[in-house]
Scaffold this motif. Sequence first.
Motif, mmCIF file in Angstrom:
data_model
loop_
_atom_site.group_PDB
_atom_site.id
_atom_site.type_symbol
_atom_site.label_atom_id
_atom_site.label_comp_id
_atom_site.label_asym_id
_atom_site.label_seq_id
_atom_site.Cartn_x
_atom_site.Cartn_y
_atom_site.Cartn_z
ATOM 1 N N ILE A 122 52.236 24.752 65.843
ATOM 2 C CA ILE A 122 51.688 24.986 67.044
ATOM 3 C C ILE A 122 52.652 24.072 68.058
ATOM 4 O O ILE A 122 52.643 22.952 67.921
ATOM 5 C CB ILE A 122 50.214 24.425 67.096
ATOM 6 C CG1 ILE A 122 49.468 24.839 66.151
ATOM 7 C CG2 ILE A 122 49.650 24.422 68.570
ATOM 8 C CD1 ILE A 122 49.205 26.418 66.082
ATOM 9 N N THR A 123 53.126 24.794 69.295
ATOM 10 C CA THR A 123 53.884 24.089 70.131
ATOM 11 C C THR A 123 53.007 23.418 71.049
ATOM 12 O O THR A 123 51.900 23.653 71.159
ATOM 13 C CB THR A 123 54.752 25.223 71.004
ATOM 14 O OG1 THR A 123 53.962 26.061 71.646
ATOM 15 C CG2 THR A 123 55.703 25.913 69.805
ATOM 16 N N ASP B 182 52.577 24.092 74.153
ATOM 17 C CA ASP B 182 51.704 24.840 75.144
ATOM 18 C C ASP B 182 50.483 25.775 74.174
ATOM 19 O O ASP B 182 49.937 26.554 75.119
ATOM 20 C CB ASP B 182 52.348 25.854 75.745
ATOM 21 C CG ASP B 182 53.204 26.977 75.184
ATOM 22 O OD1 ASP B 182 53.013 27.054 74.049
ATOM 23 O OD2 ASP B 182 53.694 27.745 75.839
ATOM 24 N N VAL C 263 62.181 35.384 67.674
ATOM 25 C CA VAL C 263 61.635 34.311 68.442
ATOM 26 C C VAL C 263 62.547 33.270 68.861
ATOM 27 O O VAL C 263 63.510 32.788 68.110
ATOM 28 C CB VAL C 263 60.725 33.548 67.463
ATOM 29 C CG1 VAL C 263 60.007 32.050 68.266
ATOM 30 C CG2 VAL C 263 59.432 34.326 67.050
ATOM 31 N N PRO D 4 56.275 32.219 83.497
ATOM 32 C CA PRO D 4 56.765 31.736 82.142
ATOM 33 C C PRO D 4 57.838 30.984 82.381
ATOM 34 O O PRO D 4 58.874 31.259 83.306
ATOM 35 C CB PRO D 4 57.160 33.169 81.627
ATOM 36 C CG PRO D 4 56.350 34.064 82.341
ATOM 37 C CD PRO D 4 56.139 33.758 83.580
ATOM 38 N N GLU E 6 62.757 31.040 75.851
ATOM 39 C CA GLU E 6 61.556 30.610 76.364
ATOM 40 C C GLU E 6 61.083 29.269 76.116
ATOM 41 O O GLU E 6 61.087 28.883 75.004
ATOM 42 C CB GLU E 6 60.107 31.657 75.782
ATOM 43 C CG GLU E 6 60.524 32.998 76.273
ATOM 44 C CD GLU E 6 59.520 33.738 75.776
ATOM 45 O OE1 GLU E 6 58.258 33.413 75.774
ATOM 46 O OE2 GLU E 6 59.755 35.152 75.293
ATOM 47 N N HIS F 252 58.477 26.798 75.205
ATOM 48 C CA HIS F 252 57.152 26.582 74.551
ATOM 49 C C HIS F 252 56.648 25.064 74.020
ATOM 50 O O HIS F 252 55.558 24.753 73.839
ATOM 51 C CB HIS F 252 56.822 27.566 73.417
ATOM 52 C CG HIS F 252 56.737 28.882 73.929
ATOM 53 N ND1 HIS F 252 55.464 29.544 74.243
ATOM 54 C CD2 HIS F 252 57.756 29.856 74.046
ATOM 55 C CE1 HIS F 252 55.828 30.724 74.503
ATOM 56 N NE2 HIS F 252 57.144 30.978 74.331
ATOM 57 N N ASP F 253 57.695 24.221 74.110
ATOM 58 C CA ASP F 253 57.692 22.991 73.585
ATOM 59 C C ASP F 253 57.965 21.930 74.551
ATOM 60 O O ASP F 253 58.922 22.140 75.497
ATOM 61 C CB ASP F 253 58.071 22.963 72.230
ATOM 62 C CG ASP F 253 57.156 22.254 71.070
ATOM 63 O OD1 ASP F 253 56.272 21.220 71.560
ATOM 64 O OD2 ASP F 253 57.467 22.184 70.194
ATOM 65 N N SER G 173 51.413 27.771 71.689
ATOM 66 C CA SER G 173 51.548 28.947 71.115
ATOM 67 C C SER G 173 51.907 28.676 69.422
ATOM 68 O O SER G 173 52.137 27.534 69.138
ATOM 69 C CB SER G 173 53.010 29.222 71.632
ATOM 70 O OG SER G 173 53.123 29.600 72.921
ATOM 71 N N ARG G 174 51.587 29.968 68.648
ATOM 72 C CA ARG G 174 51.830 29.463 67.251
ATOM 73 C C ARG G 174 53.275 30.007 66.911
ATOM 74 O O ARG G 174 53.636 31.281 66.984
ATOM 75 C CB ARG G 174 50.866 30.437 66.600
ATOM 76 C CG ARG G 174 50.746 30.158 64.900
ATOM 77 C CD ARG G 174 49.422 30.565 64.448
ATOM 78 N NE ARG G 174 49.343 30.579 62.891
ATOM 79 C CZ ARG G 174 49.391 29.434 62.294
ATOM 80 N NH1 ARG G 174 49.269 28.058 63.090
ATOM 81 N NH2 ARG G 174 49.389 29.131 61.082
ATOM 82 N N ASP H 75 55.745 32.050 64.536
ATOM 83 C CA ASP H 75 55.660 32.723 63.401
ATOM 84 C C ASP H 75 57.008 32.642 62.693
ATOM 85 O O ASP H 75 58.032 33.176 63.099
ATOM 86 C CB ASP H 75 55.595 34.347 63.842
ATOM 87 C CG ASP H 75 55.405 35.263 62.833
ATOM 88 O OD1 ASP H 75 55.840 34.960 61.797
ATOM 89 O OD2 ASP H 75 55.086 36.405 63.059
ATOM 90 N N TRP I 43 62.756 30.386 71.218
ATOM 91 C CA TRP I 43 62.025 29.471 71.972
ATOM 92 C C TRP I 43 62.667 28.176 71.828
ATOM 93 O O TRP I 43 63.774 27.908 70.926
ATOM 94 C CB TRP I 43 60.612 29.142 71.260
ATOM 95 C CG TRP I 43 59.710 30.265 71.306
ATOM 96 C CD1 TRP I 43 59.875 31.557 71.894
ATOM 97 C CD2 TRP I 43 58.548 30.372 70.768
ATOM 98 N NE1 TRP I 43 58.797 32.268 71.804
ATOM 99 C CE2 TRP I 43 57.798 31.580 71.071
ATOM 100 C CE3 TRP I 43 57.635 29.714 70.009
ATOM 101 C CZ2 TRP I 43 56.479 31.951 70.770
ATOM 102 C CZ3 TRP I 43 56.431 30.057 69.529
ATOM 103 C CH2 TRP I 43 55.920 30.996 69.996
#
Length: 146
Positions: free
Chosen positions: A63-64, A66, A80, A98, A110, A112-113, A68-69, A71, A82
């Motif tokens: 889990i980041t 923000d 992905v 975003p 992107e 996310h963390d 987000s999970r 995968d 990220w």
Amino acid sequence: MYILSHTGIVFGPFVWHAIIMGHRLKVMLAVWLLSIPVLAQTRYVKLTYYHPVKSECYANPLITADGSRIDLQKLKQGKVRWCAVSRDLLSIFPKGKPKRLWIEGYGVYEVHDVTNKRIKNTVDILLHPASKEKIYHKRIKIRIIK
């Protein structure tokens, strides 16, 4: 003649020519050019990598920050893209949109963390735990995509 669109993207004569002419290659190039805005903020940062494992992250590494999970299957397939940014870089991203950035030589990622608060001016690319790739650059160019 350059035209500034309502989204903040600068359109130059070649891009307009490509859109008007409708040639497949030129249109593809125009779409690519539009994906990296000219007015984006450019910075130089340190670039490293991290894996979603407990030894490098907190209690739940999938889990980041923000929410987000991650995968792992998509991460392994390269679907992905990220990254995590240091907290001092968060303020340069536009609010309510975003968070995306272009990393020279690596492409668009992107955000996310976030990294640990002791780390400054750094971007960490998320890699699959089984990946043997190592990424380290003391100074690499990034662009914030607005």
